[in-house]
Write an enzyme that holds these catalytic residues in place. Structure first.
Site, PDB file in Angstrom:
ATOM      1  N   SER A   1       5.798  -0.875   7.997  1.00 30.96           N
ATOM      2  CA  SER A   1       4.844  -1.154   9.067  1.00 30.96           C
ATOM      3  C   SER A   1       5.480  -1.250  10.443  1.00 30.96           C
ATOM      4  O   SER A   1       4.830  -0.980  11.437  1.00 30.96           O
ATOM      5  CB  SER A   1       4.110  -2.455   8.752  1.00 30.96           C
ATOM      6  OG  SER A   1       5.022  -3.510   8.531  1.00 30.96           O
TER       7      SER A   1
ATOM      8  N   HIS B   1      -0.048   0.618   4.984  1.00 35.56           N
ATOM      9  CA  HIS B   1      -0.107   1.472   6.176  1.00 35.56           C
ATOM     10  C   HIS B   1      -0.197   2.952   5.837  1.00 35.56           C
ATOM     11  O   HIS B   1      -0.163   3.796   6.729  1.00 35.56           O
ATOM     12  CB  HIS B   1       1.102   1.215   7.080  1.00 35.56           C
ATOM     13  CG  HIS B   1       0.981  -0.053   7.858  1.00 35.56           C
ATOM     14  ND1 HIS B   1       0.335  -0.124   9.068  1.00 35.56           N
ATOM     15  CD2 HIS B   1       1.391  -1.314   7.575  1.00 35.56           C
ATOM     16  CE1 HIS B   1       0.364  -1.361   9.520  1.00 35.56           C
ATOM     17  NE2 HIS B   1       1.004  -2.109   8.632  1.00 35.56           N
TER      18      HIS B   1
ATOM     19  N   LYS C   1      -6.648  -2.386   7.294  1.00 36.15           N
ATOM     20  CA  LYS C   1      -6.007  -1.511   8.290  1.00 36.15           C
ATOM     21  C   LYS C   1      -6.886  -0.280   8.541  1.00 36.15           C
ATOM     22  O   LYS C   1      -7.904  -0.391   9.181  1.00 36.15           O
ATOM     23  CB  LYS C   1      -4.590  -1.221   7.864  1.00 36.15           C
ATOM     24  CG  LYS C   1      -3.770  -2.496   8.132  1.00 36.15           C
ATOM     25  CD  LYS C   1      -2.453  -2.621   7.517  1.00 36.15           C
ATOM     26  CE  LYS C   1      -1.904  -4.000   7.894  1.00 36.15           C
ATOM     27  NZ  LYS C   1      -0.948  -4.506   6.947  1.00 36.15           N
TER      28      LYS C   1
HETATM   29  C1  LIG Z   1      -0.551  -5.724   6.504  1.00 37.35           C
HETATM   30  C2  LIG Z   1       0.200  -5.633   5.263  1.00 37.35           C
HETATM   31  C3  LIG Z   1      -0.143  -6.417   4.169  1.00 37.35           C
HETATM   32  C4  LIG Z   1      -1.214  -7.465   4.237  1.00 37.35           C
HETATM   33  O1  LIG Z   1      -2.481  -6.920   4.165  1.00 37.35           O
HETATM   34  P1  LIG Z   1      -3.739  -7.850   4.481  1.00 37.35           P
HETATM   35  O2  LIG Z   1      -4.855  -7.170   3.806  1.00 37.35           O
HETATM   36  O3  LIG Z   1      -3.885  -7.883   5.975  1.00 37.35           O
HETATM   37  O4  LIG Z   1      -3.448  -9.193   3.924  1.00 37.35           O
HETATM   38  C5  LIG Z   1       0.546  -6.246   2.993  1.00 37.35           C
HETATM   39  N1  LIG Z   1       1.552  -5.356   2.906  1.00 37.35           N
HETATM   40  C6  LIG Z   1       1.924  -4.587   3.944  1.00 37.35           C
HETATM   41  C7  LIG Z   1       3.026  -3.605   3.773  1.00 37.35           C
HETATM   42  C8  LIG Z   1       1.267  -4.703   5.166  1.00 37.35           C
HETATM   43  O5  LIG Z   1       1.635  -3.950   6.195  1.00 37.35           O
END
Ligand SMILES: *Cc1c(COP(=O)(O)O)cnc(C)c1O
Length: 392
Positions: free
Chosen positions: A181, A209, A240
């Protein structure tokens, strides 16, 4: 109050180090343009990759569900909180990803916590990429398994640590982010799969992502590498590119069945709300109907990255629309962010512990919602601030 003095001290330290989170507040829906702290600014830092967070089709789906099912699920999934739309979403995700089955959680974070501890324990080992997301790290710690880190995106390093630990564990798991990310690079999942196969180790990828970004119509990293049915566990998030909120695990049907029995956030925390679930289903409808948004996201990402590179910015090694603008020390990154804001651009700085010390940056998040004019305005502001602060 003396018992809380340490917090005041720590907060002061954070401020001095440029690592204090100054949280800005939005007064508008997500989109290319936002109202932030009362000001209209161009948004370059949310994860709304496809502009779906305020898409009228998504809003309509949520409204319909609201009328039909109300606001809350009323229970955890395993007691009385599983509505027909929850199972519909799980079927749709599995079909979208060409996986055997899927189970949803309240967030990607919960999906990682619940999945890892359900699969490995004290006598087991986890081989973990050194730059994995915080929610993976916490999931690994909660499981009680021995955590062995391997060098970032380095299959040879993984192979080596597996050899070094041979015979010391009962079960093993390899865990990696799909798209990292903060850097935008992609895990070599094809190579990791070969290693997992050779050693009969469970393979898990967190595609937070990559979903809505990689693969055909945003089907994610497993689709990108054409590994359908081969990766045991694919973690996803609806927060996301999907523009909603929620987490999902897709993959091997036996694992999904087990998570319904032993995934603790599934058993002990209430289900996702009906409007959220309906909006996630609408997002799949949109992705399955056209590649337009995903195509535009990539086109926008390529354009913006080329622009920054031409100006002389260090934008790291991203292979996706995530664009880190590397600045080094955290106070500089914070100053850069403030100057951007003065120029009508919202781009938050990111420092330790989200990225390693000395690797502070502005992480530019490009979206399909940006117009070419938006991107040009953003590039102009980066050039102006970059020159003013002596970065370029
Ligand atoms: C953003 C993210 C998460 C968390 O996801 P949420 O649904 O916002 O809790 C988990 N793993 C990775 C790699 C992320 O970038």
């Amino acid at each position: 109050m003396a018992r809380l003095d340490w917090i005041q001290k720590e907060l002061k330290n954070l401020k001095e180090a440029g690592l204090y989170n100054n949280i800005r507040t939005l007064g508008s829906p997500q989109g290319a343009w936002l109202e932030v702290d009362g000001r209209k600014v161009l948004n370059f830092c949310s994860n709304n990759y496809l502009g779906l967070a305020n898409d009228p089709r998504m809003v309509a789906a949520a409204q319909d569900a609201l009328k039909r099912y109300g606001v809350g699920p009323g229970a955890v999934r395993s007691i009385a909180g599983t509505m027909d739309i929850h199972t519909e979403l799980e079927k749709r995700v599995a079909a979208f990803k060409q996986a055997e089955a899927a189970i949803t959680f309240q967030s990607g974070f919960c999906a990682n916590l619940g999945t890892i501890q359900a699969l490995v324990g004290k006598r087991d080992v986890i081989f973990s990429d050194e730059l994995n997301h915080a929610s993976i790290i916490d999931g690994c710690r909660l499981s009680g398994a021995t955590i062995v880190r391997y060098e970032h995106c380095n299959p040879a390093s993984l192979e080596q640590v597996i050899k070094e630990n041979e015979g010391t564990y009962e079960k093993a798991m390899i865990i990696t982010d799909g798209v990292f990310s903060m850097d935008g690079d992609i895990a070599p999942l094809d190579k990791l799969y070969e290693i997992a196969q050779a050693h009969d180790i469970i393979l898990m990828v967190d595609d937070a992502h990559g979903e809505g970004v990689l693969g055909k119509s945003g089907r994610g990293i497993v689709d990108h590498f054409n590994l359908h049915g081969k990766v045991d566990i694919e973690i996803g998030t609806f927060s996301k590119a999907f523009g909603v909120v929620g987490g999902v695990v897709s993959g091997n049907a036996v694992i999904i069945e087990w998570l319904k029995q032993r995934g603790r956030p599934f058993l002990f925390s209430s289900a996702v709300t009906p409007p959220d679930v309906a909006a996630c289903i609408a997002a799949i409808d949109i992705l399955e109907s056209s590649t337009e948004l995903v195509d535009r996201l990539w086109e926008n990402g390529r354009y913006f990255k080329a622009g920054l590179k031409d100006m002389g910015f260090d934008i790291g090694f991203s292979e996706t629309p995530i664009t880190p603008v590397m600045l080094g020390e955290a106070p500089l990154a914070q100053q850069f962010s403030r100057e951007l804001f003065e120029n009508g651009i919202f781009g938050t700085s990111i420092g330790y512990p989200t990225v390693p010390k000395g690797k502070a940056r502005i992480r530019v998040m490009i979206s399909a919602a940006h117009s070419r004019d938006d991107l040009d305005d953003g590039l102009d502001a980066f050039e102006k601030v970059g020159k003013k602060l002596g970065v370029i």
